[in-house]
Design a protein around this motif. Structure first.
Motif, PDB file in Angstrom:
ATOM      1  N   UNK A 150     -59.205   9.038   7.694  1.00 55.67           N
ATOM      2  CA  UNK A 150     -59.346   9.742   6.424  1.00 55.67           C
ATOM      3  C   UNK A 150     -58.418  10.951   6.331  1.00 55.67           C
ATOM      4  N   UNK A 151     -58.387  11.769   7.358  1.00 50.97           N
ATOM      5  CA  UNK A 151     -57.531  12.951   7.311  1.00 50.97           C
ATOM      6  C   UNK A 151     -56.056  12.565   7.426  1.00 50.97           C
ATOM      7  N   UNK A 152     -55.771  11.480   8.150  1.00 55.64           N
ATOM      8  CA  UNK A 152     -54.402  10.974   8.161  1.00 55.64           C
ATOM      9  C   UNK A 152     -53.976  10.529   6.775  1.00 55.64           C
ATOM     10  N   UNK A 155     -52.988  13.624   4.930  1.00 55.51           N
ATOM     11  CA  UNK A 155     -51.640  14.081   5.299  1.00 55.51           C
ATOM     12  C   UNK A 155     -50.573  13.274   4.567  1.00 55.51           C
ATOM     13  N   UNK A 156     -50.757  11.958   4.549  1.00 51.08           N
ATOM     14  CA  UNK A 156     -49.788  11.107   3.857  1.00 51.08           C
ATOM     15  C   UNK A 156     -49.777  11.399   2.360  1.00 51.08           C
ATOM     16  N   UNK A 172     -47.731  20.982  -2.906  1.00 50.72           N
ATOM     17  CA  UNK A 172     -48.851  20.341  -2.226  1.00 50.72           C
ATOM     18  C   UNK A 172     -48.631  20.460  -0.722  1.00 50.72           C
ATOM     19  N   UNK A 173     -49.604  21.031  -0.024  1.00 52.46           N
ATOM     20  CA  UNK A 173     -49.505  21.254   1.413  1.00 52.46           C
ATOM     21  C   UNK A 173     -50.830  20.940   2.094  1.00 52.46           C
ATOM     22  N   UNK A 174     -50.826  21.000   3.421  1.00 49.90           N
ATOM     23  CA  UNK A 174     -52.054  20.784   4.186  1.00 49.90           C
ATOM     24  C   UNK A 174     -52.072  21.720   5.388  1.00 49.90           C
ATOM     25  N   UNK A 221     -42.209  26.318   0.099  1.00 47.39           N
ATOM     26  CA  UNK A 221     -42.835  25.384   1.038  1.00 47.39           C
ATOM     27  C   UNK A 221     -43.693  24.387   0.279  1.00 47.39           C
ATOM     28  N   UNK A 222     -43.354  23.109   0.407  1.00 43.33           N
ATOM     29  CA  UNK A 222     -44.183  22.043  -0.144  1.00 43.33           C
ATOM     30  C   UNK A 222     -44.024  20.801   0.720  1.00 43.33           C
ATOM     31  N   UNK A 223     -45.069  19.979   0.763  1.00 39.61           N
ATOM     32  CA  UNK A 223     -45.053  18.805   1.630  1.00 39.61           C
ATOM     33  C   UNK A 223     -45.256  19.141   3.088  1.00 39.61           C
TER      34      UNK A 223
END
Length: 237
Positions: A150-152, A155-156, A172-174, A221-223
């Motif tokens: 789910x968390x992978x 990330x994708x 969009x970031x994580x 910073x994005x992605x």
């Protein structure tokens, strides 16, 4: 013309990391829409509590709609709501699967879709996912297939959304975490969890807040999948 006060939506906001993020955004002068299934009304007029499970599309729409109705805009969404189920792979149940997919993926999808519709109309916005470094570096003894699945996926999706909306003013970031001292981890487990990190300690909630606020204040910073994990994702030790 005065600059509008920015508004953040934070899911999973009733305790731990989510509650700390609410406080941090308020301290930075933002208004906040705070969501969780058990959120209680706030005495702060600049914090709107909207209770409900964002795995339900109607709840997710209501969170964003009520935020816009109250504050007029949505500038940032922090997808903090999530669950972690550590079991051997063959021990996972249909209920475990439904709960992890519902909270970690469906909740993210529903509220992010509603938020991005609003952000796109504004021509600006920022979405941040809370993820885990176990996606990058699984740990023997910490069975975590549903977390990785789910968390992978988050990330994708972070990278995909970052590219899709980069030219439209949205970022969009994580933030991918190690093990953080939250109510999820009783104090008696801390001594065994600390050595999972190369730096030799668990993370503090404030470490996560700093990571999210860094991304908030990094317009180029994005992605990005920012690892706040004490070196966990860098390799084996």
């Amino acid at each position: 013309m005065s600059t509008p006060i920015k508004v953040a939506v934070i899911t999973g906001a009733s305790q731990g990391i989510g509650a700390a993020l609410v406080s941090a955004y308020r301290a930075a002068g933002w208004r906040v829409v705070a969501n969780s299934r058990s959120i209680r009304p706030s005495e702060d007029p600049d914090v709107l509590a909207v209770a409900g499970d964002v795995a339900d599309p109607a709840v997710a729409e209501r969170v964003i709609a009520e935020g816009v109705a109250r504050f007029g805009r949505i500038d940032t969404l922090v997808n903090n709501a999530g669950i972690f189920t550590a079991k051997p792979f063959t021990a996972f149940t249909a209920e475990d699967w439904a709960a992890n997919i519902g909270v970690n993926l469906a909740g993210f999808f529903n509220v992010t879709q509603a938020a991005i519709r609003r952000m796109e109309a504004q021509g600006s916005g920022h979405v941040v996912q809370i993820s885990t470094s176990l996606v990058d570096q699984p740990i023997n003894g910490v069975p975590s297939v549903l977390a990785s699945l789910t968390k992978g996926g988050l990330n994708a999706a972070t990278k995909s959304l970052a590219i899709e909306y980069a030219a439209r003013g949205l970022r969009v970031n994580a933030v991918a975490l190690g093990v953080i001292k939250t109510p999820m981890h009783p104090a008696e487990t801390h001594a065994s969890l600390a050595p999972l990190h190369p730096v030799g300690r668990m993370g503090e909630i404030e470490d996560v807040v700093r990571g999210v606020l860094y991304l908030e204040n990094a317009p180029f910073v994005t992605g990005e999948i920012l690892h706040v994990d004490g070196g966990q994702s860098a390799g084996h030790w």
